[in-house]
Design an enzyme around this catalytic site. Structure first.
Site, PDB file in Angstrom:
ATOM      1  N   HIS A  68       1.146  -0.954   0.071  1.00 25.38           N
ATOM      2  CA  HIS A  68      -0.052   0.096   0.157  1.00 25.38           C
ATOM      3  C   HIS A  68       0.424   1.569  -0.129  1.00 25.38           C
ATOM      4  O   HIS A  68       0.998   2.215  -0.832  1.00 25.38           O
ATOM      5  CB  HIS A  68      -1.102   0.109   0.909  1.00 25.38           C
ATOM      6  CG  HIS A  68      -1.830   1.113   1.749  1.00 25.38           C
ATOM      7  ND1 HIS A  68      -3.430   0.960   1.699  1.00 25.38           N
ATOM      8  CD2 HIS A  68      -1.215   2.799   1.406  1.00 25.38           C
ATOM      9  CE1 HIS A  68      -3.504   2.979   2.019  1.00 25.38           C
ATOM     10  NE2 HIS A  68      -2.617   2.913   2.018  1.00 25.38           N
ATOM     11  N   GLU A  69       1.754   1.592   1.031  1.00 26.78           N
ATOM     12  CA  GLU A  69       2.886   2.380   1.062  1.00 26.78           C
ATOM     13  C   GLU A  69       4.080   2.556  -0.280  1.00 26.78           C
ATOM     14  O   GLU A  69       3.921   3.839  -0.789  1.00 26.78           O
ATOM     15  CB  GLU A  69       3.737   2.820   2.482  1.00 26.78           C
ATOM     16  CG  GLU A  69       3.266   2.992   3.207  1.00 26.78           C
ATOM     17  CD  GLU A  69       2.019   3.644   3.290  1.00 26.78           C
ATOM     18  OE1 GLU A  69       2.645   4.664   3.089  1.00 26.78           O
ATOM     19  OE2 GLU A  69       0.933   3.455   3.931  1.00 26.78           O
ATOM     20  N   HIS A  72       1.569   4.579  -2.911  1.00 23.12           N
ATOM     21  CA  HIS A  72       2.234   5.539  -2.562  1.00 23.12           C
ATOM     22  C   HIS A  72       3.443   6.398  -3.295  1.00 23.12           C
ATOM     23  O   HIS A  72       2.783   7.174  -3.867  1.00 23.12           O
ATOM     24  CB  HIS A  72       2.128   6.853  -1.662  1.00 23.12           C
ATOM     25  CG  HIS A  72       0.390   5.622  -0.632  1.00 23.12           C
ATOM     26  ND1 HIS A  72      -0.509   6.770  -1.112  1.00 23.12           N
ATOM     27  CD2 HIS A  72       0.008   5.687   0.656  1.00 23.12           C
ATOM     28  CE1 HIS A  72      -2.327   6.385  -0.703  1.00 23.12           C
ATOM     29  NE2 HIS A  72      -1.831   5.864   0.725  1.00 23.12           N
TER      30      HIS A  72
HETATM   31 ZN    ZN Z   1      -2.044   5.077   2.255  1.00 23.14          ZN
END
Ligand code: ZN
Length: 375
Positions: A68-69, A72
């Site tokens: 997830h990170e 980003h």
């Molecule tokens: Zn996030």
């Protein structure tokens, strides 16, 4: 958050760190799965299988948070926003951006990338569980838990409380409409604080209903959200305050040069106590600036070593010093201090040291203007 953590490696050239609080959650998740969830849901399993499944699931859970990170960060980097690294900590992960996005569209894409990743992972894990029933039960059980948790992660992160992803999405939309980053940040951070308080309130309700563990956990997350939301606005407001002001307004000028072989004792008595100066570029004749000594470096040396240590021993070497020009913007200096995690920068004009800007200088500037009610 950036300083204390254990470096575990680079992914796509992005350094990944584990904050110490990560281990608490890792153990907690593994333990609650191995000791409670798996034995209760699958009573036929051996204890050893439950424990192994608990550990593997906990690792994959953090792998999911990391994915997830990473998304980003990858999107941010593609948009030209420098990423210092990713730190996994007690409440999940943070991507350390050193700059804010320049356009609302950039922020929108960057923010939405994380929850979309979690959602995609959730769907993949749930599909494994649902369609591949022929796999061993332990595999489908782990996949099911990870599927639900990833969907939950996507849902939690899309809550519009800044600085959660959903809050960033909200901010990008307000920003896009108003074309004003500061007011968009203010609006998003107010929503973020309200959501933080709601979490705290609901957490307290849960505690009174007897679900004290979930209650405290929720309240802690709420408290963290509230802090982060008000902190992000304060930081932006601070940068706005500094923007447009030059280094020369706050720098400690008049930094007398000292030779590398001067002892700390001599420096203190002959140069500091008599003159009140606070910064001393260490200059070797014919070789230029070697480093910088400030009161911070001196304070770090025990009194009984003042006679034996020289300025060269205690200085911050030139290679570790950042330099700015006297015309540099204070907001830029603030950014350098935060990014590099340093306390001062050297102000240099045409190769000559003309002064120094320390955190203290910026803080005094902000406090003074705050007290006078200036913006
Ligand atoms: Zn996030």
């Amino acid at each position: 958050m950036s300083g204390n953590g254990i470096f575990i490696g680079n992914v796509f050239g992005i350094p990944i760190k584990l904050h110490y609080s990560w281990f608490i959650v890792f153990v907690l998740v593994a333990w609650s799965l191995a000791a409670q969830y798996f034995p209760a849901t699958y009573p036929g399993w051996d204890t050893a299988i439950s424990i192994a499944a608990g550990i593997v699931t906990s690792l994959l859970f953090f792998g999911s948070v990391l994915a997830h990170e990473l998304m980003h960060s990858v999107v941010a980097r593609a948009e030209g926003i420098p990423i210092q690294g990713i730190t996994l900590f007690i409440f999940g992960g943070v991507s350390m951006m050193t700059e804010e996005p320049r356009k609302p569209e950039d922020e929108f894409r960057m923010a939405i990338a994380g929850p979309l990743t979690s959602l995609a992972l959730g769907i993949i894990f749930l599909a494994i569980w649902y369609f591949l029933k022929t796999l061993p039960e332990v595999v489908t059980a782990v996949a099911m838990w990870l599927g639900y948790i990833n969907v939950a992660l996507a849902a939690f992160n899309i809550i519009p409380g800044f600085p959660l992803d959903g809050g960033r999405v909200l901010r990008s939309l307000i920003w896009w409409r108003s074309q004003n980053l500061k007011s968009a940040t203010r609006a998003a951070s107010i929503v973020g604080r309200i959501i933080g308080y709601l979490f705290i309130f609901y957490g307290i309700v849960l505690v009174f209903q007897g679900a004290w563990f979930n209650g405290i956990w929720l309240a802690l997350i709420g408290w963290f959200l509230e802090n982060a939301a008000s902190g992000s606005y304060r930081q932006l407001a601070l940068m706005e305050m500094l923007k447009g002001h030059k280094v020369t307004e706050v720098m400690t000028g008049d930094c007398p040069i000292v030779p590398p072989e001067l002892t700390v004792e001599q420096l203190v008595h002959d140069n500091i106590l008599s003159s009140g100066k606070r910064c001393f570029p260490v200059v070797k004749t014919g070789a230029g600036v070697q480093g910088l000594v400030t009161l911070n470096e001196i304070r770090a040396v025990p009194r009984d070593l003042w006679l034996s240590r020289t300025t060269k021993d205690i200085m911050t070497p030139y290679s570790k010093l950042k330099t700015v020009s006297p015309d540099a913007d204070m907001a830029e200096v603030m950014q350098i201090l935060a990014e590099q995690d340093i306390n001062q920068v050297l102000v240099v004009r045409d190769g000559n040291v003309v002064g120094m800007v320390a955190r203290d200088n910026l803080i005094n500037f902000i406090n003074l203007r705050g007290e006078l009610g200036l913006k």
